[in-house]
Design a protein around this motif. Structure first.
Motif, PDB file in Angstrom:
ATOM      1  N   LYS A 128       1.842  96.591   7.357  1.00  0.00           N
ATOM      2  CA  LYS A 128       1.948  96.348   5.922  1.00  0.00           C
ATOM      3  C   LYS A 128       2.644  95.003   5.672  1.00  0.00           C
ATOM      4  N   PRO A 129       2.149  94.246   4.691  1.00  0.00           N
ATOM      5  CA  PRO A 129       2.770  92.952   4.386  1.00  0.00           C
ATOM      6  C   PRO A 129       4.231  93.088   3.955  1.00  0.00           C
ATOM      7  N   ILE A 130       5.026  92.094   4.371  1.00  0.00           N
ATOM      8  CA  ILE A 130       6.452  92.053   4.031  1.00  0.00           C
ATOM      9  C   ILE A 130       6.736  90.665   3.473  1.00  0.00           C
ATOM     10  N   VAL A 131       7.155  90.604   2.211  1.00  0.00           N
ATOM     11  CA  VAL A 131       7.375  89.332   1.537  1.00  0.00           C
ATOM     12  C   VAL A 131       8.791  89.289   0.979  1.00  0.00           C
ATOM     13  N   LEU A 132       9.448  88.174   1.223  1.00  0.00           N
ATOM     14  CA  LEU A 132      10.814  87.934   0.746  1.00  0.00           C
ATOM     15  C   LEU A 132      10.761  86.872  -0.341  1.00  0.00           C
ATOM     16  N   VAL A 133      11.300  87.182  -1.520  1.00  0.00           N
ATOM     17  CA  VAL A 133      11.371  86.210  -2.601  1.00  0.00           C
ATOM     18  C   VAL A 133      12.725  85.519  -2.514  1.00  0.00           C
ATOM     19  N   ASP A 134      12.679  84.251  -2.101  1.00  0.00           N
ATOM     20  CA  ASP A 134      13.894  83.443  -1.960  1.00  0.00           C
ATOM     21  C   ASP A 134      14.103  82.625  -3.235  1.00  0.00           C
ATOM     22  N   SER A 135      14.309  83.322  -4.323  1.00  0.00           N
ATOM     23  CA  SER A 135      14.514  82.691  -5.624  1.00  0.00           C
ATOM     24  C   SER A 135      15.831  81.915  -5.639  1.00  0.00           C
ATOM     25  N   GLU A 136      15.773  80.678  -6.084  1.00  0.00           N
ATOM     26  CA  GLU A 136      16.955  79.819  -6.197  1.00  0.00           C
ATOM     27  C   GLU A 136      17.675  79.624  -4.865  1.00  0.00           C
ATOM     28  N   GLY A 137      16.981  79.798  -3.756  1.00  0.00           N
ATOM     29  CA  GLY A 137      17.601  79.630  -2.442  1.00  0.00           C
ATOM     30  C   GLY A 137      18.561  80.750  -2.082  1.00  0.00           C
ATOM     31  N   PHE A 138      18.428  81.912  -2.741  1.00  0.00           N
ATOM     32  CA  PHE A 138      19.330  83.044  -2.507  1.00  0.00           C
ATOM     33  C   PHE A 138      19.422  83.403  -1.025  1.00  0.00           C
ATOM     34  N   TYR A 139      18.286  83.404  -0.340  1.00  0.00           N
ATOM     35  CA  TYR A 139      18.249  83.797   1.061  1.00  0.00           C
ATOM     36  C   TYR A 139      18.169  82.605   2.023  1.00  0.00           C
ATOM     37  N   ALA A 140      18.412  81.388   1.558  1.00  0.00           N
ATOM     38  CA  ALA A 140      18.219  80.187   2.378  1.00  0.00           C
ATOM     39  C   ALA A 140      18.995  80.243   3.692  1.00  0.00           C
ATOM     40  N   GLY A 141      20.249  80.648   3.652  1.00  0.00           N
ATOM     41  CA  GLY A 141      21.050  80.729   4.876  1.00  0.00           C
ATOM     42  C   GLY A 141      20.480  81.736   5.860  1.00  0.00           C
ATOM     43  N   LEU A 142      20.058  82.867   5.359  1.00  0.00           N
ATOM     44  CA  LEU A 142      19.459  83.895   6.211  1.00  0.00           C
ATOM     45  C   LEU A 142      18.145  83.399   6.810  1.00  0.00           C
ATOM     46  N   VAL A 143      17.309  82.788   5.982  1.00  0.00           N
ATOM     47  CA  VAL A 143      16.011  82.293   6.449  1.00  0.00           C
ATOM     48  C   VAL A 143      16.211  81.226   7.529  1.00  0.00           C
ATOM     49  N   ASP A 144      17.180  80.339   7.344  1.00  0.00           N
ATOM     50  CA  ASP A 144      17.468  79.319   8.354  1.00  0.00           C
ATOM     51  C   ASP A 144      17.922  79.956   9.663  1.00  0.00           C
ATOM     52  N   TRP A 145      18.782  80.942   9.577  1.00  0.00           N
ATOM     53  CA  TRP A 145      19.275  81.630  10.778  1.00  0.00           C
ATOM     54  C   TRP A 145      18.124  82.326  11.501  1.00  0.00           C
ATOM     55  N   LEU A 146      17.290  83.017  10.741  1.00  0.00           N
ATOM     56  CA  LEU A 146      16.152  83.715  11.338  1.00  0.00           C
ATOM     57  C   LEU A 146      15.208  82.746  12.044  1.00  0.00           C
ATOM     58  N   ALA A 147      15.001  81.577  11.453  1.00  0.00           N
ATOM     59  CA  ALA A 147      14.090  80.586  12.034  1.00  0.00           C
ATOM     60  C   ALA A 147      14.559  80.111  13.410  1.00  0.00           C
ATOM     61  N   GLY A 148      15.857  80.192  13.663  1.00  0.00           N
ATOM     62  CA  GLY A 148      16.392  79.761  14.954  1.00  0.00           C
ATOM     63  C   GLY A 148      16.345  80.819  16.045  1.00  0.00           C
ATOM     64  N   LEU A 149      16.049  82.050  15.707  1.00  0.00           N
ATOM     65  CA  LEU A 149      16.064  83.131  16.695  1.00  0.00           C
ATOM     66  C   LEU A 149      15.057  82.955  17.835  1.00  0.00           C
ATOM     67  N   PRO A 150      13.835  82.503  17.576  1.00  0.00           N
ATOM     68  CA  PRO A 150      12.906  82.330  18.701  1.00  0.00           C
ATOM     69  C   PRO A 150      13.396  81.308  19.741  1.00  0.00           C
TER      70      PRO A 150
END
Length: 181
Positions: A128-150
């Motif tokens: 099932k699709p999973i979509v995160l709405v990063d309105s106003e950069g609310f999740y920017a820190g989390l998204v950046d951290w996740l991007a570094g995991l691989p």
């Protein structure tokens, strides 16, 4: 049409802009003919998304544990209100009843729900699709951290790619509809 589960905050002390975002999500889900699945609460963003969906003529399904019903925060206006024994059962029912997941700003509970559906998707327990709405950069820190995991080998890029990150509610619904085909 799809049943879209929205994860979001239930705090009663949020800035109006977050409540408006939730209302917009509910209205957009209804406008596009989808059903809203929510955590079954009538407060905070959770209440606003359900109210928005109903204001837009949409169907709402709330899933809430008995302990929160006892605190009188249940969305008794839901078209369908499912009462579970605990939070773990709530998540299971929400996953089963939904075709896609949309995450709005929220705290620990919201992140718990997001990570549960994302983890089960990485294990091929659902597609099932999973979509995160990063309105106003609310999740920017989390998204950046996740991007570094691989790069650190804590997650495969394919797992990270299962989470679609967008900056608006219309883009979130577009992404969901595209993936549902």
């Amino acid at each position: 049409m799809a049943a879209i589960c929205v994860f979001c905050a239930s705090s009663r002390t949020l800035d109006r802009r977050f409540l408006d975002l939730a209302d917009q999500a509910g209205r957009e889900i209804a406008r596009r003919g989808h059903t809203l699945v929510s955590g079954g609460g009538c407060v905070g963003m959770m209440g606003a998304v359900a109210d928005g969906a109903r204001a837009g003529g949409g169907r709402t399904v709330g899933v809430i544990p008995q302990a929160l019903v006892d605190l009188e925060v249940a969305d008794t206006h839901s078209d369908e209100l499912v009462v579970t024994v605990d939070m773990a059962s709530r998540k299971t029912v929400m996953i089963d009843k939904s075709d896609a997941f949309l995450t709005l700003p929220g705290g620990l509970g919201t992140l718990d729900e997001l990570f549960e559906v994302w983890t089960t998707a990485t294990l091929a327990m659902h597609r099932k699709p999973i979509v995160l709405v990063d309105s106003e950069g609310f999740y920017a820190g989390l998204v950046d951290w996740l991007a570094g995991l691989p790069d650190l080998r804590f997650a495969k890029q394919a797992a990270i790619d299962l989470l679609v990150v967008v900056d608006s509610v219309p883009a979130a619904l577009d992404a969901i509809e595209e993936r549902l085909g």
